[in-house]
Design a protein around this motif. Structure first.
Motif, PDB file in Angstrom:
ATOM      1  N   ARG A 282       0.836  -1.207   0.000  1.00 40.39           N
ATOM      2  CA  ARG A 282       0.000   0.000   0.000  1.00 40.39           C
ATOM      3  C   ARG A 282       0.873   1.262   0.000  1.00 40.39           C
ATOM      4  O   ARG A 282       0.543   2.265  -0.606  1.00 40.39           O
ATOM      5  CB  ARG A 282      -0.928  -0.002   1.205  1.00 40.39           C
TER       6      ARG A 282
ATOM      7  N   ARG B  64      -0.708   3.439  -3.382  1.00 37.60           N
ATOM      8  CA  ARG B  64      -1.827   3.744  -2.480  1.00 37.60           C
ATOM      9  C   ARG B  64      -3.177   3.236  -2.990  1.00 37.60           C
ATOM     10  O   ARG B  64      -4.091   2.973  -2.225  1.00 37.60           O
ATOM     11  CB  ARG B  64      -1.928   5.267  -2.250  1.00 37.60           C
TER      12      ARG B  64
ATOM     13  N   ASP C 252      -5.478  -2.208  -3.083  1.00 41.49           N
ATOM     14  CA  ASP C 252      -5.801  -2.827  -1.803  1.00 41.49           C
ATOM     15  C   ASP C 252      -5.547  -4.328  -1.857  1.00 41.49           C
ATOM     16  O   ASP C 252      -5.565  -4.944  -2.927  1.00 41.49           O
ATOM     17  CB  ASP C 252      -7.275  -2.577  -1.457  1.00 41.49           C
TER      18      ASP C 252
END
Ligand code: COA
Length: 169
Positions: A115, A119, A122
């Protein structure tokens, strides 16, 4: 009335060494197929492991497991970072299987590093079926190496490949 844009199919990436693929891995892919339109299984050339099967052999064995799902299951080989591959493919998530609490520390670390690197990606954890919580590829290799019966742990074609490999060594 305005038309909604067509929905993009959801894609998940499931990565591992798969040396060899086991019924536990197959269980995780089948669970992921209930949540995502498509799953890409990536075989990582892990520098910390010395695999028994070549990348091509592993790819071939995984493909045979999903011969009836060729539209929804793709198999690929990766040499770089999993998260970079996942982003490049425009995938929605990385899928990881959890077998026992002992998997959790490593998995959380991996998910958090991934992550940090990307970002937008997931990690989705799926619980392995109870029947497979004790299973790992090295356990399967060890049983087969000593002539034990691995049926019920791997599909028949993987069992045959293991038999063949150890008959020659
Ligand atoms: N059923 C059966 N066995 C399972 C399983 C399941 N549901 N889930 C995991 N396992 C087993 C595997 O067979 C493997 O067994 P082995 O150690 O005896 O070979 C073991 O658990 C570990 O599997 P896994 O956690 O998937 O590790 P891996 O080494 O196969 O893959 C990745 C780890 C995903 C990080 C790596 O393969 C990868 O994609 N690398 C790319 C580089 C990268 O991005 N690294 C991370 C940087 S943060």
């Amino acid at each position: 009335m305005s038309k909604l844009p067509p929905k993009r199919p959801t894609l998940a990436v499931y990565s591992g060494t798969f040396d060899p693929v086991t019924n536990g891995h197959i269980d995780i892919v089948n669970r992921a197929l209930r949540l995502f339109d498509k799953v890409v299984i990536t075989i990582a050339s892990n520098a910390n492991k010395t695999p028994l099967f070549s990348l091509e052999e592993r790819m071939d064995m995984i493909r045979k497991c999903f011969i009836d799902e060729t539209e929804r299951v793709e198999v690929d080989i990766i040499s770089g970072l999993l998260v970079e591959y996942t982003a490049r493919r425009g995938a929605n998530a990385i899928v990881r299987g959890l077998r026992a609490v002992s998997d959790f520390d490593y998995e959380m670390q991996l998910a958090l590093v991934n992550r940090k690197l990307e970002r937008e990606i997931d990690t989705v954890f799926l619980m392995a079926g109870l029947r497979w919580i004790f299973l790992s590829s090295s356990m399967v290799r060890d049983v087969a190496r000593h002539g034990g019966d691995v049926s019920g742990l791997v599909p028949p074609h993987v069992r045959a490949a293991l038999k063949n490999k150890f008959a020659r060594s």
